[in-house]
Motif scaffolding. Structure first.
Motif, PDB file in Angstrom:
ATOM      1  N   LYS A   1       0.833  -1.206   0.000  1.00  0.00           N
ATOM      2  CA  LYS A   1       0.000   0.000   0.000  1.00  0.00           C
ATOM      3  C   LYS A   1       0.874   1.265   0.000  1.00  0.00           C
ATOM      4  O   LYS A   1       0.637   2.214  -0.744  1.00  0.00           O
ATOM      5  CB  LYS A   1      -0.888  -0.007   1.252  1.00  0.00           C
ATOM      6  CG  LYS A   1      -2.247   0.600   1.012  1.00  0.00           C
ATOM      7  CD  LYS A   1      -3.213   0.220   2.107  1.00  0.00           C
ATOM      8  CE  LYS A   1      -3.410   1.433   3.004  1.00  0.00           C
ATOM      9  NZ  LYS A   1      -3.961   1.126   4.299  1.00  0.00           N
ATOM     10  N   LEU A   2       1.927   1.215   0.823  1.00  0.00           N
ATOM     11  CA  LEU A   2       2.802   2.393   0.944  1.00  0.00           C
ATOM     12  C   LEU A   2       3.656   2.589  -0.307  1.00  0.00           C
ATOM     13  O   LEU A   2       3.840   3.698  -0.788  1.00  0.00           O
ATOM     14  CB  LEU A   2       3.745   2.227   2.143  1.00  0.00           C
ATOM     15  CG  LEU A   2       3.143   2.248   3.547  1.00  0.00           C
ATOM     16  CD1 LEU A   2       4.181   1.794   4.569  1.00  0.00           C
ATOM     17  CD2 LEU A   2       2.644   3.650   3.878  1.00  0.00           C
ATOM     18  N   GLU A   3       4.216   1.467  -0.793  1.00  0.00           N
ATOM     19  CA  GLU A   3       5.169   1.519  -1.912  1.00  0.00           C
ATOM     20  C   GLU A   3       4.834   0.395  -2.900  1.00  0.00           C
ATOM     21  O   GLU A   3       5.489  -0.666  -2.892  1.00  0.00           O
ATOM     22  CB  GLU A   3       6.610   1.373  -1.404  1.00  0.00           C
ATOM     23  CG  GLU A   3       7.103   2.495  -0.515  1.00  0.00           C
ATOM     24  CD  GLU A   3       7.303   3.822  -1.258  1.00  0.00           C
ATOM     25  OE1 GLU A   3       7.288   3.833  -2.515  1.00  0.00           O
ATOM     26  OE2 GLU A   3       7.464   4.838  -0.582  1.00  0.00           O
ATOM     27  N   PRO A   4       3.846   0.610  -3.757  1.00  0.00           N
ATOM     28  CA  PRO A   4       3.382  -0.473  -4.640  1.00  0.00           C
ATOM     29  C   PRO A   4       4.459  -1.024  -5.577  1.00  0.00           C
ATOM     30  O   PRO A   4       4.343  -2.156  -6.042  1.00  0.00           O
ATOM     31  CB  PRO A   4       2.262   0.190  -5.456  1.00  0.00           C
ATOM     32  CG  PRO A   4       1.946   1.466  -4.768  1.00  0.00           C
ATOM     33  CD  PRO A   4       3.068   1.849  -3.881  1.00  0.00           C
ATOM     34  N   GLN A   5       5.520  -0.269  -5.802  1.00  0.00           N
ATOM     35  CA  GLN A   5       6.541  -0.698  -6.774  1.00  0.00           C
ATOM     36  C   GLN A   5       7.699  -1.468  -6.114  1.00  0.00           C
ATOM     37  O   GLN A   5       8.679  -1.786  -6.766  1.00  0.00           O
ATOM     38  CB  GLN A   5       7.131   0.537  -7.467  1.00  0.00           C
ATOM     39  CG  GLN A   5       6.113   1.395  -8.179  1.00  0.00           C
ATOM     40  CD  GLN A   5       5.717   0.794  -9.505  1.00  0.00           C
ATOM     41  OE1 GLN A   5       6.534   0.237 -10.207  1.00  0.00           O
ATOM     42  NE2 GLN A   5       4.440   0.891  -9.847  1.00  0.00           N
ATOM     43  N   ILE A   6       7.555  -1.730  -4.818  1.00  0.00           N
ATOM     44  CA  ILE A   6       8.626  -2.410  -4.082  1.00  0.00           C
ATOM     45  C   ILE A   6       8.230  -3.848  -3.797  1.00  0.00           C
ATOM     46  O   ILE A   6       7.091  -4.124  -3.441  1.00  0.00           O
ATOM     47  CB  ILE A   6       8.873  -1.689  -2.727  1.00  0.00           C
ATOM     48  CG1 ILE A   6       9.396  -0.271  -2.968  1.00  0.00           C
ATOM     49  CG2 ILE A   6       9.849  -2.451  -1.845  1.00  0.00           C
ATOM     50  CD1 ILE A   6      10.703  -0.212  -3.698  1.00  0.00           C
ATOM     51  N   SER A   7       9.204  -4.738  -3.936  1.00  0.00           N
ATOM     52  CA  SER A   7       8.945  -6.138  -3.637  1.00  0.00           C
ATOM     53  C   SER A   7       9.571  -6.463  -2.280  1.00  0.00           C
ATOM     54  O   SER A   7      10.798  -6.388  -2.115  1.00  0.00           O
ATOM     55  CB  SER A   7       9.564  -6.952  -4.781  1.00  0.00           C
ATOM     56  OG  SER A   7       9.727  -8.243  -4.411  1.00  0.00           O
ATOM     57  N   ALA A   8       8.737  -6.788  -1.292  1.00  0.00           N
ATOM     58  CA  ALA A   8       9.241  -7.078   0.058  1.00  0.00           C
ATOM     59  C   ALA A   8       8.182  -7.843   0.838  1.00  0.00           C
ATOM     60  O   ALA A   8       6.994  -7.716   0.555  1.00  0.00           O
ATOM     61  CB  ALA A   8       9.574  -5.775   0.782  1.00  0.00           C
ATOM     62  N   VAL A   9       8.627  -8.614   1.835  1.00  0.00           N
ATOM     63  CA  VAL A   9       7.674  -9.373   2.655  1.00  0.00           C
ATOM     64  C   VAL A   9       7.337  -8.618   3.948  1.00  0.00           C
ATOM     65  O   VAL A   9       6.468  -9.023   4.703  1.00  0.00           O
ATOM     66  CB  VAL A   9       8.201 -10.791   2.990  1.00  0.00           C
ATOM     67  CG1 VAL A   9       8.398 -11.601   1.728  1.00  0.00           C
ATOM     68  CG2 VAL A   9       9.508 -10.718   3.795  1.00  0.00           C
ATOM     69  N   GLY A  10       8.048  -7.524   4.193  1.00  0.00           N
ATOM     70  CA  GLY A  10       7.770  -6.721   5.376  1.00  0.00           C
ATOM     71  C   GLY A  10       8.729  -5.550   5.425  1.00  0.00           C
ATOM     72  O   GLY A  10       9.651  -5.463   4.596  1.00  0.00           O
ATOM     73  N   GLY A  11       8.487  -4.654   6.371  1.00  0.00           N
ATOM     74  CA  GLY A  11       9.369  -3.494   6.430  1.00  0.00           C
ATOM     75  C   GLY A  11       9.352  -2.841   7.792  1.00  0.00           C
ATOM     76  O   GLY A  11       8.519  -3.151   8.651  1.00  0.00           O
ATOM     77  N   LEU A  12      10.317  -1.961   7.999  1.00  0.00           N
ATOM     78  CA  LEU A  12      10.350  -1.104   9.189  1.00  0.00           C
ATOM     79  C   LEU A  12      10.206   0.321   8.670  1.00  0.00           C
ATOM     80  O   LEU A  12      11.030   0.784   7.869  1.00  0.00           O
ATOM     81  CB  LEU A  12      11.674  -1.285   9.939  1.00  0.00           C
ATOM     82  CG  LEU A  12      11.867  -0.389  11.160  1.00  0.00           C
ATOM     83  CD1 LEU A  12      10.832  -0.689  12.244  1.00  0.00           C
ATOM     84  CD2 LEU A  12      13.275  -0.573  11.748  1.00  0.00           C
TER      85      LEU A  12
END
Ligand SMILES: Cc1cc2nc3c(=O)[nH]c(=O)nc-3n(C[C@H](O)[C@H](O)[C@H](O)COP(=O)(O)OP(=O)(O)OC[C@H]3O[C@@H](n4cnc5c(N)ncnc54)[C@H](O)[C@@H]3O)c2cc1C
Length: 389
Positions: free
Chosen positions: A126-137
């Protein structure tokens, strides 16, 4: 004494220190050897005002980063210097990296970093639709700024408080005298008059990459103190303009275990330009030769285009749309490291030995030195005030 305080080095730290000391009512000279202020590391970095979640709790880096962020943001806003609280996302590209994010969250909270929180895969999307990640800080308080503009604004503030701000003024000799120091200044460039000297009660060494050379000039055994600086280059590659706007925050990987860098990340500047960097490359030249030689200052800031391959491999993990041909060599900066292995704290030291009294050394001011600049300046102000008590 001719003046009360001499500050060597017109980067963010020296400029902020000069403003601080002039603000305390000390007659102050700020000396910068380059033809302009902030031409060194201060204008060759990611221009990130860091949150403060990477550094051991209680370290100077942790303290000054958190304090400095507040001071720098407030200063930029009041001085009309570009600053944007764009936020930052540290991403886990695989489940095994999530515990690293949890550790950074705990460290950040212990360091007093505000509003940090873990986000799951759906929120990353939702925050960064163009990023591929399973989670974030998520660190909403991380910002970007015009670093050179901030340093120059501090220098203007120093001048408005009565400081003399001199460029093209290289300190080439420091001699201990009773009650202070004799400072020899040699102008850079051709057709300039010979050098001159002044006497100063206090000398602040904020010479960045050359700080070990200045300490040696004052008579300090830099090897014995483990103050010899090991330079490492940080290269950047620009991302093709066609991708502008694909991310709206700074995107960082989980930092490498070595602790020597934060990992190749997505930097945004105030104009929205995206670049990747910095990496870590050993720098072999001996700076002291460069600083004292007749040839003047010629540092090697070239970027080897072949390094783009490893940038691509690192960033492709979380930027799935990136192609190798999107990356173009952009710029580099040099880090003044006190050690090539592991994380070493800043050194901010007031000398008390009678042979060195009046000298304050700032050593190893690598990242987060930009963010910490105003807090380092306050600390120097406190140490100088202590000399009088
Ligand atoms: C690749 C890279 C990325 C970074 N990213 C960030 C970041 O995003 N955020 C962050 O907070 N920090 C970052 N940093 C760290 C930050 O840039 C530095 O810590 C900060 O700029 C140091 O400022 P300074 O004033 O100590 O040094 P400098 O900017 O190097 O200033 C020192 C000055 O002293 C002058 N000088 C030296 N010798 C003499 C002499 N004999 N006489 C007169 N003048 C002299 C030099 O010319 C120079 O201008 C990064 C650093 C690098 C290399």
């Amino acid at each position: 004494m001719d003046i009360e305080a001499t500050v060597i080095g017109g980067g963010i730290v020296g400029c902020a220190v000069a403003a601080e000391l002039a603000g305390q009512g000390l007659s102050t000279a700020l000396l910068e050897m380059e033809s302009g202020l902030a031409h060194g590391t201060t204008s060759r970095n990611s221009e990130v005002c860091h949150g403060g979640m990477y550094y051991p709790t209680g370290s100077l880096k942790a303290r000054f980063c958190v304090e400095g962020r507040h001071l720098l943001k407030g200063f930029c806003e009041s001085a009309g210097v570009g600053y944007r609280e764009c936020g930052k996302l540290i991403v886990a590209v695989e489940e095994a990296e999530i515990p690293h994010l949890e550790r950074l969250l705990a460290l950040g909270q212990a360091n007093g970093v505000e509003d940090l929180r873990l986000v799951d895969q759906a929120e990353v999307k939702k925050l960064e639709p163009q990023i591929s990640a399973v989670g974030g800080l998520l660190s909403p308080r991380t910002g970007i700024l015009d670093a050179e503009g901030a340093a120059k604004a501090y220098a203007r503030l120093a001048a408005s408080r009565g400081a003399q701000v001199m460029t093209g003024a290289r300190v080439t000799e420091l001699e201990k005298i009773k009650g202070g120091w004799q400072v020899t200044i040699t102008p850079l460039g051709e057709n300039r008059a010979e050098g001159w000297t002044h006497t100063s009660r206090v000398v602040v060494n904020a010479a960045g990459l050359w700080a070990d050379g200045i300490a040696a000039m004052a008579g300090i055994d830099v090897e014995a103190r483990q103050w010899k600086l090991h330079l490492t280059k940080g290269n950047y590659f620009a991302v093709a303009d066609a991708h502008a706007g694909r991310v709206s925050r700074l995107i960082y990987p989980v930092p490498p275990a070595s602790g020597t860098s934060l990992g190749v990340h997505v930097c945004l500047d105030l104009g929205g330009q995206m670049k990747l960097g910095p990496d870590l490359q050993k720098y072999d030249h001996d700076l002291r030769e460069v600083a004292t030689g007749a040839a003047g200052i010629a540092l090697d800031y070239s970027v080897d285009p072949d390094r783009g391959d490893s940038f691509f491999a690192d960033a492709k993990r979380f930027l799935p749309w990136l192609e190798r041909e999107d990356l173009v060599p952009a710029m580099s900066g040099l880090r003044p490291k006190l050690s090539t292995t592991g994380l070493v704290d800043f050194v901010v030291q007031r000398e008390t030995d009678s042979q060195l009294e009046g000298l304050v050394n700032l050593m190893g001011i690598e990242s987060p030195g930009l963010t910490s600049g105003p807090a380092l300046a306050r600390e120097v102000g406190r140490l100088v005030a202590e000399m009088d008590s």
